[in-house]
Design a protein around this motif. Structure first.
Motif, mmCIF file in Angstrom:
data_model
loop_
_atom_site.group_PDB
_atom_site.id
_atom_site.type_symbol
_atom_site.label_atom_id
_atom_site.label_comp_id
_atom_site.label_asym_id
_atom_site.label_seq_id
_atom_site.Cartn_x
_atom_site.Cartn_y
_atom_site.Cartn_z
ATOM 1 N N LEU A 133 0.837 -1.190 0.000
ATOM 2 C CA LEU A 133 0.000 0.000 0.000
ATOM 3 C C LEU A 133 0.873 1.240 0.000
ATOM 4 O O LEU A 133 2.105 1.158 0.066
ATOM 5 C CB LEU A 133 -0.974 -0.006 1.169
ATOM 6 C CG LEU A 133 -0.468 0.046 2.615
ATOM 7 C CD1 LEU A 133 -1.600 0.497 3.550
ATOM 8 C CD2 LEU A 133 0.034 -1.310 3.093
ATOM 9 N N ARG A 134 0.212 2.389 -0.086
ATOM 10 C CA ARG A 134 0.906 3.668 -0.122
ATOM 11 C C ARG A 134 0.194 4.609 0.843
ATOM 12 O O ARG A 134 -1.035 4.708 0.821
ATOM 13 C CB ARG A 134 0.930 4.239 -1.538
ATOM 14 C CG ARG A 134 1.621 3.317 -2.521
ATOM 15 C CD ARG A 134 1.438 3.713 -3.980
ATOM 16 N NE ARG A 134 2.037 4.986 -4.283
ATOM 17 C CZ ARG A 134 1.364 6.098 -4.560
ATOM 18 N NH1 ARG A 134 0.012 6.075 -4.553
ATOM 19 N NH2 ARG A 134 1.975 7.211 -4.833
ATOM 20 N N VAL A 135 0.951 5.271 1.679
ATOM 21 C CA VAL A 135 0.359 6.091 2.733
ATOM 22 C C VAL A 135 0.946 7.499 2.699
ATOM 23 O O VAL A 135 2.077 7.710 2.284
ATOM 24 C CB VAL A 135 0.575 5.453 4.121
ATOM 25 C CG1 VAL A 135 -0.147 4.115 4.214
ATOM 26 C CG2 VAL A 135 2.062 5.264 4.437
ATOM 27 N N ALA A 176 4.435 1.187 1.557
ATOM 28 C CA ALA A 176 4.324 0.511 2.845
ATOM 29 C C ALA A 176 3.841 -0.915 2.614
ATOM 30 O O ALA A 176 3.472 -1.307 1.500
ATOM 31 C CB ALA A 176 3.368 1.268 3.771
ATOM 32 N N LEU A 177 3.849 -1.683 3.680
ATOM 33 C CA LEU A 177 3.449 -3.089 3.634
ATOM 34 C C LEU A 177 2.684 -3.401 4.907
ATOM 35 O O LEU A 177 3.044 -2.931 5.989
ATOM 36 C CB LEU A 177 4.697 -3.958 3.501
ATOM 37 C CG LEU A 177 4.557 -5.470 3.490
ATOM 38 C CD1 LEU A 177 5.622 -6.077 2.571
ATOM 39 C CD2 LEU A 177 4.707 -6.059 4.893
ATOM 40 N N LEU A 178 1.616 -4.165 4.774
ATOM 41 C CA LEU A 178 0.886 -4.644 5.937
ATOM 42 C C LEU A 178 1.356 -6.065 6.204
ATOM 43 O O LEU A 178 1.161 -6.964 5.373
ATOM 44 C CB LEU A 178 -0.619 -4.613 5.675
ATOM 45 C CG LEU A 178 -1.510 -4.798 6.905
ATOM 46 C CD1 LEU A 178 -1.431 -3.570 7.813
ATOM 47 C CD2 LEU A 178 -2.957 -5.052 6.493
ATOM 48 N N ARG A 230 4.132 -1.376 7.928
ATOM 49 C CA ARG A 230 5.587 -1.266 7.870
ATOM 50 C C ARG A 230 6.019 -0.334 6.737
ATOM 51 O O ARG A 230 5.436 -0.330 5.656
ATOM 52 C CB ARG A 230 6.204 -2.643 7.613
ATOM 53 C CG ARG A 230 5.855 -3.694 8.661
ATOM 54 C CD ARG A 230 6.649 -3.492 9.922
ATOM 55 N NE ARG A 230 6.356 -4.507 10.925
ATOM 56 C CZ ARG A 230 6.962 -4.577 12.111
ATOM 57 N NH1 ARG A 230 7.925 -3.702 12.421
ATOM 58 N NH2 ARG A 230 6.637 -5.507 12.967
ATOM 59 N N ASP A 231 7.071 0.442 6.982
ATOM 60 C CA ASP A 231 7.587 1.403 6.004
ATOM 61 C C ASP A 231 8.490 0.699 5.003
ATOM 62 O O ASP A 231 9.445 0.027 5.380
ATOM 63 C CB ASP A 231 8.363 2.492 6.757
ATOM 64 C CG ASP A 231 8.769 3.655 5.872
ATOM 65 O OD1 ASP A 231 8.458 3.623 4.662
ATOM 66 O OD2 ASP A 231 9.394 4.597 6.393
ATOM 67 N N ALA A 268 8.109 0.050 11.832
ATOM 68 C CA ALA A 268 6.656 0.134 11.977
ATOM 69 C C ALA A 268 6.213 1.579 11.798
ATOM 70 O O ALA A 268 6.930 2.521 12.160
ATOM 71 C CB ALA A 268 6.226 -0.392 13.331
ATOM 72 N N LEU A 269 5.032 1.755 11.226
ATOM 73 C CA LEU A 269 4.436 3.078 11.061
ATOM 74 C C LEU A 269 3.220 3.197 11.969
ATOM 75 O O LEU A 269 2.450 2.246 12.122
ATOM 76 C CB LEU A 269 4.000 3.297 9.608
ATOM 77 C CG LEU A 269 5.105 3.429 8.567
ATOM 78 C CD1 LEU A 269 4.506 3.394 7.159
ATOM 79 C CD2 LEU A 269 5.884 4.719 8.767
ATOM 80 N N ASP A 270 3.049 4.356 12.567
ATOM 81 C CA ASP A 270 1.850 4.625 13.353
ATOM 82 C C ASP A 270 0.725 4.976 12.386
ATOM 83 O O ASP A 270 0.772 5.998 11.701
ATOM 84 C CB ASP A 270 2.105 5.777 14.322
ATOM 85 C CG ASP A 270 0.896 6.067 15.214
ATOM 86 O OD1 ASP A 270 -0.143 5.365 15.086
ATOM 87 O OD2 ASP A 270 0.982 7.003 16.022
ATOM 88 N N ALA A 271 -0.283 4.110 12.311
ATOM 89 C CA ALA A 271 -1.367 4.309 11.358
ATOM 90 C C ALA A 271 -2.373 5.348 11.810
ATOM 91 O O ALA A 271 -3.239 5.757 11.014
ATOM 92 C CB ALA A 271 -2.079 2.984 11.110
ATOM 93 N N THR A 272 -2.272 5.828 13.027
ATOM 94 C CA THR A 272 -3.245 6.779 13.553
ATOM 95 C C THR A 272 -3.241 8.063 12.727
ATOM 96 O O THR A 272 -2.211 8.752 12.632
ATOM 97 C CB THR A 272 -2.944 7.111 15.026
ATOM 98 O OG1 THR A 272 -2.879 5.905 15.775
ATOM 99 C CG2 THR A 272 -4.019 8.027 15.593
#
Length: 285
Positions: free
Chosen positions: A4-6, A15-17, A24-25, A58-62
């Motif tokens: 995915l892309r954020v 990014a990757l889930l 994840r970045d 890890a990325l904070d998805a909030t």
């Protein structure tokens, strides 16, 4: 893999889930998720190795926007009337060959972005669709098996349509299909190895919490591999091209009068088994 892309529109990063649902970045491994990545087995191998290592940050998805999972889309080829149940509900004869039309790549937005009801629209409609993302250049393919072999992955697409523009305003369907924001895509690009049978996926769509579409890709008149094979006879498909493969029954066009077309303030949610869920609020353009 679930790619995915954020980030904010125009500045998304890859990014990757992961298997635990942690975002994840990927920006330290690849520059983006696009056709160049999907065509590069070595780069995809680096992504897989990084995912399996457990060392990706890890990325904070909030509060983090999820954008379209694919950058620099070349073209979006769409297949119309590709479900037996949808043809029945609209009173159309199942086509003898796939019905092909296009959406411009600039109709693509993120899976949770706002969708705009066009000015003077009276018949904006919903359509949940399985999107096929091409990973290898395809020209003059000879079999459906070859077609499937050229697929890099799958995603949820919302083929928003304006039926008056599409059907009643003359010419081809394109006027009703290419309005701004009319192709939410994502949240993920799920690689083909995680979708062993694209003809056994459930598709669902809700409007304001009411289930409107509840179908399966088993109802497709022309299955995914055949669609890719067929389209390759008329145009070259490149890595990063997308094919929207049609919608099941349950659209507003097929409902009794008065047909419940979308208006500003409506909320549409849609999902495909294993590919994630979208949600869009509609507002006036």
């Amino acid at each position: 893999m679930k790619l995915l892309r954020v980030g904010t529109a125009g500045t998304e990063r890859p990014a990757l889930l992961d298997s635990d649902g942690v975002l994840r970045d990927l920006s330290g491994v690849v520059p983006d998720v696009d056709g160049a990545l999907l065509a590069d087995d070595a780069a995809l191998g680096r992504v897989r190795a990084a995912a399996e290592s457990g060392e990706l940050p890890a990325l904070d998805a909030t509060g983090l926007r999820v954008g379209p999972p694919l950058a620099r889309i070349g073209k979006i080829v769409c297949i119309g009337l590709n479900y037996h149940d949808h043809a029945r509900e609209t009173g159309a004869e199942p086509p003898a060959e796939p019905v092909v039309f296009f959406k411009a790549a600039d109709t693509v937005v993120g899976p949770y972005d706002t969708v705009l009801v066009p000015r003077r629209s009276v018949k904006t409609d919903w359509e949940v669709e399985l999107a096929v993302v091409i990973g290898r250049t395809a020209r003059y393919l000879e079999s459906a098996e070859e077609g499937l072999a050229h697929v890099a992955g799958y995603a949820v697409a919302h083929d928003v349509s304006e039926r008056e523009f599409q059907i009643e305003r003359g010419g081809t369907w394109d006027k009703g299909k290419n309005c701004e924001t009319f192709n939410p895509l994502g949240p993920w690009l799920v690689t083909a190895d995680e979708v062993p049978d694209p003809q056994s996926l459930s598709l669902k769509l809700w409007v304001n919490g009411e289930l409107k579409q509840d179908g399966t890709t088993a109802e497709q008149i022309f299955p995914v591999g055949e669609v890719v094979r067929y389209v390759s006879q008329f145009m070259t498909l490149y890595p990063g091209d997308v094919i929207n493969t049609g919608t099941p029954a349950g659209v507003a066009l097929g409902a009794p009068e008065p047909k419940p077309f979308l208006r500003a303030g409506d909320v549409v949610e849609l999902e495909i088994e294993g590919l994630g869920r979208q949600r869009q609020a509609f507002k006036d353009a």
